[in-house]
Design an enzyme around this catalytic site. Structure first.
Site, PDB file in Angstrom:
ATOM      1  N   LYS A  46       7.585  -2.710   9.235  1.00 20.57           N
ATOM      2  CA  LYS A  46       6.255  -3.055   8.729  1.00 20.57           C
ATOM      3  C   LYS A  46       6.400  -3.782   7.401  1.00 20.57           C
ATOM      4  CE  LYS A  46       5.272   1.432   6.501  1.00 20.57           C
ATOM      5  NZ  LYS A  46       5.123   0.918   5.141  1.00 20.57           N
ATOM      6  N   LYS A  75       6.149   5.555   3.622  1.00 18.54           N
ATOM      7  CA  LYS A  75       6.981   4.493   3.070  1.00 18.54           C
ATOM      8  C   LYS A  75       6.116   3.523   2.273  1.00 18.54           C
ATOM      9  CE  LYS A  75      10.840   5.802   5.024  1.00 18.54           C
ATOM     10  NZ  LYS A  75      10.396   7.144   5.391  1.00 18.54           N
ATOM     11  N   ASP A  76       6.765   2.856   1.326  1.00 21.48           N
ATOM     12  CA  ASP A  76       6.056   1.943   0.430  1.00 21.48           C
ATOM     13  C   ASP A  76       5.259   0.908   1.207  1.00 21.48           C
ATOM     14  OD1 ASP A  76       7.518   2.337  -2.509  1.00 21.48           O
ATOM     15  OD2 ASP A  76       8.790   2.790  -0.786  1.00 21.48           O
ATOM     16  N   ARG A  77       4.059   0.616   0.713  1.00 20.29           N
ATOM     17  CA  ARG A  77       3.240  -0.425   1.321  1.00 20.29           C
ATOM     18  C   ARG A  77       3.722  -1.810   0.911  1.00 20.29           C
ATOM     19  NH1 ARG A  77      -3.290  -1.488   0.421  1.00 20.29           N
ATOM     20  NH2 ARG A  77      -3.375  -3.398   1.667  1.00 20.29           N
TER      21      ARG A  77
END
Length: 339
Positions: A46, A75-77
């Site tokens: 992503k 998880k980090d955007r």
């Protein structure tokens, strides 16, 4: 709360997350899908997407409720991340995952698995982080990085835990004042309150340079696990294991019950949380018991390389629950657009 650094002032400035590809995260699970069962096991890449949002999109694509989707960690955007999701299909055939039309999301592989992924099920994460527009002394930065590789860094909770403008702490204060919160917001609030108290204790120990050494009354955690032991008298075996990163000193994740620490450690912990007593009392009234977290974090396989004159690339791995930004802050002064 201004958190002291263990290795002195950072020698570099620069830009972090100038674009998502500058912050890559790959989940390390430590296991493979079973190949059978009612759950689709998806490896997802992503970009610029929130983990919970992706989970909801997967549920919609499969025609199941959001609760049927599991993942090991948020998880980090603002990053390119690769992580596993499970989707409980309960007798349904797999959708055509290769045709999934979710912006910023690509299914890298799909298999079957016999259980839902639960939070914390992964072993850790591998990071590749690029800092742009770097200014400062390269030699000093590399000396600092060598010190981090040898000694580790304080295992603070990163700013992501507290939300934009630390709003998760505001939620905690509202919760403890009697406001009812949705389940998800309540979880964020409790985590933020615990994290704030832990960081306060760790900040005291960084200030007196005891974050990676033994004090009287220490509680120890076995590296790579949540198993704890102690307090017990200091001896040569404990000294050897501490130097070898086999054990780490710990601080409290606050809740109801007695602190396990004793003597000097207990006194320091109680003094550190006293200014934050309303948060501590609020946590004690919730259904949470006292737990412990390692004070020391050692990045695994730490390496770095320069790209031209003003870009630095860092590679390292961290265990589940650790924050890459607390490694970066020891060598970079770079505002994080996410934090």
């Amino acid at each position: 709360m201004e958190l002291p650094r263990a290795h002195g002032a950072p020698p570099l400035t620069g830009r972090l997350r100038a674009e998502p590809a500058d912050f890559e995260v790959e989940e390390e699970r430590g296991f493979e899908p079973s190949g059978q069962g009612e759950h689709a096991f998806l490896i997802i890449e992503k970009t610029g997407a929130n983990t919970e949002w992706v989970a909801r999109q997967l549920a919609a694509a499969a025609g199941v409720a959001p609760v049927a989707v599991g993942y090991a960690g948020l998880k980090d955007r603002h990053a390119v991340t690769r992580q596993a999701f499970t989707v409980q299909l309960s007798g349904r055939a797999d959708p055509d995952w290769s045709a999934l039309a979710i912006p910023g999301v690509q299914v890298l592989s799909a298999a079957r698995h016999d259980r839902k992924l639960k939070r914390g099920a992964h072993r850790g994460n591998r990071f590749r982080i690029r800092l742009r527009d770097v200014r400062g002394e390269r030699a000093a930065a590399e000396t600092q990085l060598e010190a981090i590789r040898a000694r580790g860094v304080p295992n603070y909770f990163g700013e992501q835990r507290f939300g934009t403008d630390r709003r998760n702490l505001a939620l905690a204060e509202a919760l403890f004042a009697g406001r009812r919160l949705p389940r998800e917001q309540r979880g964020f609030a409790l985590s933020a309150a615990r994290s704030e108290l832990f960081n306060a204790v760790l900040a005291r120990r960084v200030s007196d340079d005891s974050w990676d050494r033994a004090l009287d009354g220490e509680v120890w955690m076995l590296a790579g696990s949540n198993a704890i032991f102690g307090p017990e008298p200091w001896n040569e075996d404990l000294a050897r294991r501490l130097a070898a990163f086999d054990i780490d000193p710990t601080g409290p994740l606050w809740g109801a019950g007695e602190l396990r620490s004793a003597a000097a450690v207990r006194a320091l912990e109680l003094a550190a949380i006293e200014p934050l007593a309303p948060l501590a009392r609020g946590l004690e009234r919730e259904d949470l018991g006292q737990q412990r977290r390692a004070l020391r974090l050692r990045p695994g396989d730490l390496a770095w390389s320069w790209e031209g004159e003003d870009r630095l690339v860092l590679d390292f791995r961290l265990p589940a629950g650790a924050f890459a930004t607390v490694v970066l802050r020891e060598v970079f002064d770079a505002p994080d657009p996410q934090g």
